[in-house]
Design a protein around this motif. Sequence first.
Motif, PDB file in Angstrom:
ATOM      1  N   LEU A 119       4.021   5.550  -5.459  1.00  0.00           N
ATOM      2  CA  LEU A 119       4.001   5.549  -6.921  1.00  0.00           C
ATOM      3  C   LEU A 119       3.003   6.563  -7.448  1.00  0.00           C
ATOM      4  CD1 LEU A 119       5.083   4.209  -9.496  1.00  0.00           C
ATOM      5  CD2 LEU A 119       3.205   2.550  -9.318  1.00  0.00           C
ATOM      6  N   ILE A 120       1.842   6.638  -6.802  1.00  0.00           N
ATOM      7  CA  ILE A 120       0.816   7.600  -7.213  1.00  0.00           C
ATOM      8  C   ILE A 120       1.312   9.026  -7.012  1.00  0.00           C
ATOM      9  CG2 ILE A 120      -1.478   8.489  -6.660  1.00  0.00           C
ATOM     10  CD1 ILE A 120      -2.306   5.605  -6.032  1.00  0.00           C
ATOM     11  N   ARG A 121       1.978   9.256  -5.883  1.00  0.00           N
ATOM     12  CA  ARG A 121       2.498  10.601  -5.615  1.00  0.00           C
ATOM     13  C   ARG A 121       3.553  11.008  -6.640  1.00  0.00           C
ATOM     14  NH1 ARG A 121       3.244  10.192   0.989  1.00  0.00           N
ATOM     15  NH2 ARG A 121       1.016  10.435   1.511  1.00  0.00           N
ATOM     16  N   ARG A 122       4.444  10.070  -6.976  1.00  0.00           N
ATOM     17  CA  ARG A 122       5.467  10.388  -7.980  1.00  0.00           C
ATOM     18  C   ARG A 122       4.839  10.661  -9.339  1.00  0.00           C
ATOM     19  NH1 ARG A 122       8.362   6.083  -5.519  1.00  0.00           N
ATOM     20  NH2 ARG A 122       7.751   4.707  -7.253  1.00  0.00           N
ATOM     21  N   ASP A 123       3.850   9.853  -9.671  1.00  0.00           N
ATOM     22  CA  ASP A 123       3.176  10.045 -10.957  1.00  0.00           C
ATOM     23  C   ASP A 123       2.427  11.376 -10.987  1.00  0.00           C
ATOM     24  OD1 ASP A 123       2.299   8.785 -13.573  1.00  0.00           O
ATOM     25  OD2 ASP A 123       0.350   9.215 -12.677  1.00  0.00           O
ATOM     26  N   PHE A 124       1.824  11.752  -9.855  1.00  0.00           N
ATOM     27  CA  PHE A 124       1.105  13.022  -9.799  1.00  0.00           C
ATOM     28  C   PHE A 124       2.061  14.206  -9.938  1.00  0.00           C
ATOM     29  CE2 PHE A 124      -0.742  16.630  -7.516  1.00  0.00           C
ATOM     30  CZ  PHE A 124      -1.980  16.724  -8.152  1.00  0.00           C
ATOM     31  N   ASP A 146       0.825  -1.205   0.000  1.00  0.00           N
ATOM     32  CA  ASP A 146       0.000   0.000   0.000  1.00  0.00           C
ATOM     33  C   ASP A 146       0.858   1.254   0.000  1.00  0.00           C
ATOM     34  OD1 ASP A 146      -2.241  -1.542  -0.036  1.00  0.00           O
ATOM     35  OD2 ASP A 146      -2.614  -1.415   2.128  1.00  0.00           O
ATOM     36  N   ARG A 147       1.925   1.233   0.826  1.00  0.00           N
ATOM     37  CA  ARG A 147       2.822   2.395   0.864  1.00  0.00           C
ATOM     38  C   ARG A 147       3.525   2.578  -0.490  1.00  0.00           C
ATOM     39  NH1 ARG A 147       4.021   0.514   6.183  1.00  0.00           N
ATOM     40  NH2 ARG A 147       5.895  -0.556   5.393  1.00  0.00           N
ATOM     41  N   GLY A 148       3.883   1.452  -1.095  1.00  0.00           N
ATOM     42  CA  GLY A 148       4.536   1.533  -2.394  1.00  0.00           C
ATOM     43  C   GLY A 148       3.613   2.098  -3.467  1.00  0.00           C
ATOM     44  N   ARG A 149       2.352   1.660  -3.420  1.00  0.00           N
ATOM     45  CA  ARG A 149       1.390   2.172  -4.402  1.00  0.00           C
ATOM     46  C   ARG A 149       1.136   3.653  -4.181  1.00  0.00           C
ATOM     47  NH1 ARG A 149      -3.117  -2.704  -4.215  1.00  0.00           N
ATOM     48  NH2 ARG A 149      -1.889  -4.257  -5.369  1.00  0.00           N
TER      49      ARG A 149
END
Length: 321
Positions: free
Chosen positions: A24-29, A18-21
Amino acid sequence: MSKTNIPNKTISARPQTDRGRLALIRRDFRKNHLVYLLAVLGIAYYIIFHYMPMYGAIIAFKTYRPSLGIMGSPWVGFENFISFFKSIYFSRLVRNTVAISVLELIFAFPAPIILALLLNEIRSRSFKRIVQTITYIPHFISIIVVCGMIMDFFSYNGLINNIITAFGGKPTIFLLDPKYFRPIYVGSGIWQSVGWGTIIYLAALSNIDLELYDAAMVDGAGRLRQAWHVTLPGIIPTIMILLILRIGSLMSVGYEKILLLYNANTYETADVISTYVYRRGLLNGDYSFASAVGLFNSVINFALLISSNKLSNKLTESSLW
């Protein structure tokens, strides 16, 4: 020999996942924040104009009075629906709506597919572009202008009657004869939308692997067999998706064109649910009754969409979900 005790550490993989996802979402944003910003406009549009108005659908179960508001208006349950089902216009409205939609499904839906297949067989790029331009132009003509052209062409002294009289026939006032309304409506719709509708199919055709055509030629397949066994199967998923969407709006015949073309003489074949809702809701101010009819229409469309999607998934393994 000593035995080293290693403490058991139960590490949960899910929090790390969950932390990894989330990371990943934060980096993509952060990387694509401008794209997400553009998406906000589309999301806001659907929320404001498609989801928030759903709250007003409850007036279909009330006798809505603007002075009392939506919540203050008296509750009547299914009275508006029952009134519509018992109306003398119910059978005519449903019959006309289904008839026009089925005619469009039979004749208008395959038209852009056929045109796209024909354009795909043209080897001259210049001629292909000319044909595409000519067929695209009607899409950009205002519906009011199109209806004005139809009235001029099919009037008593119009182009169609001039051609008929030139061959010894008798002129007819087509727009006053109920039996001609549906062919005129569907035919003019095909003329206006056939070119624009080919865009999706031409895009699907461009994704077909050219090696399949080479293999078909090695097997001795001619142009017709290549179109039947390679081209058409290659765009079947696209056809089925658009067919599902079309069936899902079977009961939603646009009222603008019909309002501009129909009259009291052609109500028998031209009056559909959407035009009836317009008259009862906006002209007569019966908002609750009109909302009930519109909600009934939406429920039927939703049922058709679910059914056609399931049927398509079983038959062709192509579906919306």
